[in-house]
Design a protein around this motif. Structure first.
Motif, PDB file in Angstrom:
ATOM      1  N   UNK A   4       3.523 -39.326 -11.308  1.00 39.93           N
ATOM      2  CA  UNK A   4       2.747 -40.523 -11.628  1.00 39.93           C
ATOM      3  C   UNK A   4       2.733 -41.363 -10.354  1.00 39.93           C
ATOM      4  N   UNK A   5       1.532 -41.569  -9.822  1.00 45.34           N
ATOM      5  CA  UNK A   5       1.384 -42.240  -8.527  1.00 45.34           C
ATOM      6  C   UNK A   5       0.864 -43.660  -8.677  1.00 45.34           C
ATOM      7  N   UNK A   6       1.099 -44.440  -7.659  1.00 43.40           N
ATOM      8  CA  UNK A   6       0.670 -45.832  -7.619  1.00 43.40           C
ATOM      9  C   UNK A   6      -0.845 -45.956  -7.508  1.00 43.40           C
ATOM     10  N   UNK A   7      -1.509 -44.977  -6.911  1.00 44.98           N
ATOM     11  CA  UNK A   7      -2.959 -44.996  -6.757  1.00 44.98           C
ATOM     12  C   UNK A   7      -3.523 -43.599  -6.899  1.00 44.98           C
ATOM     13  N   UNK A   8      -4.858 -43.469  -6.886  1.00 42.36           N
ATOM     14  CA  UNK A   8      -5.511 -42.182  -7.146  1.00 42.36           C
ATOM     15  C   UNK A   8      -5.674 -41.286  -5.915  1.00 42.36           C
ATOM     16  N   UNK A   9      -4.553 -40.892  -5.306  1.00 37.66           N
ATOM     17  CA  UNK A   9      -4.597 -39.905  -4.221  1.00 37.66           C
ATOM     18  C   UNK A   9      -3.183 -39.434  -3.912  1.00 37.66           C
ATOM     19  N   UNK A  10      -3.087 -38.309  -3.221  1.00 36.66           N
ATOM     20  CA  UNK A  10      -1.778 -37.774  -2.837  1.00 36.66           C
ATOM     21  C   UNK A  10      -1.050 -38.661  -1.832  1.00 36.66           C
ATOM     22  N   UNK A  11      -1.775 -39.528  -1.157  1.00 33.61           N
ATOM     23  CA  UNK A  11      -1.138 -40.406  -0.173  1.00 33.61           C
ATOM     24  C   UNK A  11      -0.430 -41.600  -0.823  1.00 33.61           C
ATOM     25  N   UNK A  12      -0.695 -41.840  -2.110  1.00 35.01           N
ATOM     26  CA  UNK A  12      -0.016 -42.930  -2.805  1.00 35.01           C
ATOM     27  C   UNK A  12       1.394 -42.512  -3.226  1.00 35.01           C
ATOM     28  N   UNK A  13       2.270 -43.490  -3.232  1.00 32.55           N
ATOM     29  CA  UNK A  13       3.672 -43.273  -3.578  1.00 32.55           C
ATOM     30  C   UNK A  13       3.815 -42.778  -5.023  1.00 32.55           C
ATOM     31  N   UNK A  14       4.768 -41.883  -5.253  1.00 30.82           N
ATOM     32  CA  UNK A  14       5.117 -41.433  -6.600  1.00 30.82           C
ATOM     33  C   UNK A  14       6.060 -42.473  -7.190  1.00 30.82           C
ATOM     34  N   UNK A  15       5.670 -43.090  -8.302  1.00 30.60           N
ATOM     35  CA  UNK A  15       6.520 -44.081  -8.953  1.00 30.60           C
ATOM     36  C   UNK A  15       7.545 -43.434  -9.875  1.00 30.60           C
ATOM     37  N   UNK A  16       7.162 -42.365 -10.557  1.00 31.55           N
ATOM     38  CA  UNK A  16       8.082 -41.586 -11.381  1.00 31.55           C
ATOM     39  C   UNK A  16       7.432 -40.275 -11.739  1.00 31.55           C
ATOM     40  N   UNK A  17       8.176 -39.445 -12.474  1.00 27.43           N
ATOM     41  CA  UNK A  17       7.694 -38.123 -12.853  1.00 27.43           C
ATOM     42  C   UNK A  17       7.844 -37.971 -14.364  1.00 27.43           C
ATOM     43  N   UNK A  18       6.744 -37.614 -15.039  1.00 23.41           N
ATOM     44  CA  UNK A  18       6.843 -37.254 -16.455  1.00 23.41           C
ATOM     45  C   UNK A  18       7.477 -35.883 -16.534  1.00 23.41           C
ATOM     46  N   UNK A  19       8.470 -35.720 -17.380  1.00 25.52           N
ATOM     47  CA  UNK A  19       9.176 -34.438 -17.482  1.00 25.52           C
ATOM     48  C   UNK A  19       9.145 -33.888 -18.903  1.00 25.52           C
ATOM     49  N   UNK A  20       8.198 -34.333 -19.696  1.00 20.96           N
ATOM     50  CA  UNK A  20       8.117 -33.880 -21.080  1.00 20.96           C
ATOM     51  C   UNK A  20       6.757 -33.294 -21.374  1.00 20.96           C
ATOM     52  N   UNK A  21       6.694 -31.972 -21.433  1.00 21.08           N
ATOM     53  CA  UNK A  21       5.445 -31.275 -21.748  1.00 21.08           C
ATOM     54  C   UNK A  21       4.924 -31.748 -23.101  1.00 21.08           C
ATOM     55  N   UNK A  22       3.607 -31.907 -23.201  1.00 27.66           N
ATOM     56  CA  UNK A  22       2.897 -32.296 -24.424  1.00 27.66           C
ATOM     57  C   UNK A  22       3.024 -33.777 -24.786  1.00 27.66           C
ATOM     58  N   UNK A  23       3.667 -34.585 -23.959  1.00 29.94           N
ATOM     59  CA  UNK A  23       3.784 -36.012 -24.240  1.00 29.94           C
ATOM     60  C   UNK A  23       2.394 -36.637 -24.353  1.00 29.94           C
ATOM     61  N   UNK A  24       2.121 -37.393 -25.432  1.00 29.15           N
ATOM     62  CA  UNK A  24       0.809 -38.028 -25.541  1.00 29.15           C
ATOM     63  C   UNK A  24       0.688 -39.200 -24.566  1.00 29.15           C
ATOM     64  N   UNK A  25      -0.497 -39.357 -23.991  1.00 34.05           N
ATOM     65  CA  UNK A  25      -0.812 -40.435 -23.054  1.00 34.05           C
ATOM     66  C   UNK A  25      -2.203 -40.956 -23.370  1.00 34.05           C
ATOM     67  N   UNK A  26      -2.514 -42.145 -22.855  1.00 32.69           N
ATOM     68  CA  UNK A  26      -3.866 -42.697 -22.977  1.00 32.69           C
ATOM     69  C   UNK A  26      -4.465 -42.776 -21.587  1.00 32.69           C
ATOM     70  N   UNK A  27      -5.669 -42.236 -21.435  1.00 36.98           N
ATOM     71  CA  UNK A  27      -6.409 -42.409 -20.179  1.00 36.98           C
ATOM     72  C   UNK A  27      -7.124 -43.754 -20.258  1.00 36.98           C
ATOM     73  N   UNK A  28      -6.893 -44.595 -19.230  1.00 39.17           N
ATOM     74  CA  UNK A  28      -7.509 -45.925 -19.205  1.00 39.17           C
ATOM     75  C   UNK A  28      -8.533 -46.068 -18.084  1.00 39.17           C
ATOM     76  N   UNK A  29      -8.551 -45.108 -17.139  1.00 40.28           N
ATOM     77  CA  UNK A  29      -9.526 -45.163 -16.039  1.00 40.28           C
ATOM     78  C   UNK A  29      -9.636 -43.782 -15.402  1.00 40.28           C
TER      79      UNK A  29
END
Length: 166
Positions: A47-72
């Motif tokens: 999970x990155x701070x912005x939409x590119x590989x150059x943005x910092x990773x803030x954390x990592x989701x480690x749970x397969x199938x976890x529900x999420x909401x796309x907001x953008x």
């Protein structure tokens, strides 16, 4: 989850219109509704701070199938939020359109039919992630660990009240 995003999701799913009363917003990349529920496809997703590989990773989701909401959406990136309202940018290849739910109540009873009086199939504890088979107005038929049955929507996160999934 942040109240504003949840209210927008609820309004969009229940009425088909966004909070402003206009037709529901769609993503500029996919032309799919925004916001919308998805799930994480793999057992690890940055999970990155912005939409590119150059943005910092803030954390990592480690749970397969976890529900999420796309907001953008931005190119191959999707801004997501989890049940706690924590969010960031995830590459689209890590997400799936397969719908899942997270059990929010201490224990959710899985019934053989969408009726509190129907026989119990299993008890799902808080934090369990299950795959959605279908949803009626107040119940969802879910699948977990070889068991399928109906659980009240009030016990779940990842589906809105009144949302129908066939």
């Amino acid at each position: 989850m942040k109240t504003g995003v949840f209210a927008a999701v609820l309004a969009a799913f229940v009425t088909g219109f966004g909070a402003s009363g206009h037709a529901q917003e769609v993503g500029p990349v996919t032309n799919l509704p925004i916001p919308r529920f998805v799930s994480i496809k793999s057992s690890e997703g940055n999970v990155r701070r912005g939409p590119s590989l150059s943005h910092r990773i803030d954390w990592v989701y480690t749970r397969k199938d976890l529900p999420l909401i796309i907001t953008a959406e931005y190119g191959h990136w999707r801004r997501v939020e989890d049940r706690d309202g924590q969010g960031g940018w995830v590459h689209y290849s890590l997400l799936s359109g397969v719908r899942t739910v997270l059990v929010e109540s201490e224990a959710a009873t899985m019934h053989s039919l969408p009726d509190k009086g129907a026989p119990e199939v299993a008890i799902l504890k808080r934090g369990v992630v299950a795959r959605i088979d279908e949803c009626a107005r107040d119940w969802c038929r879910v699948h977990k660990a070889g068991n399928s049955g109906w659980v009240e929507k009030a016990d779940l996160w990842g589906v809105t009240p009144g949302e129908i999934i066939e």
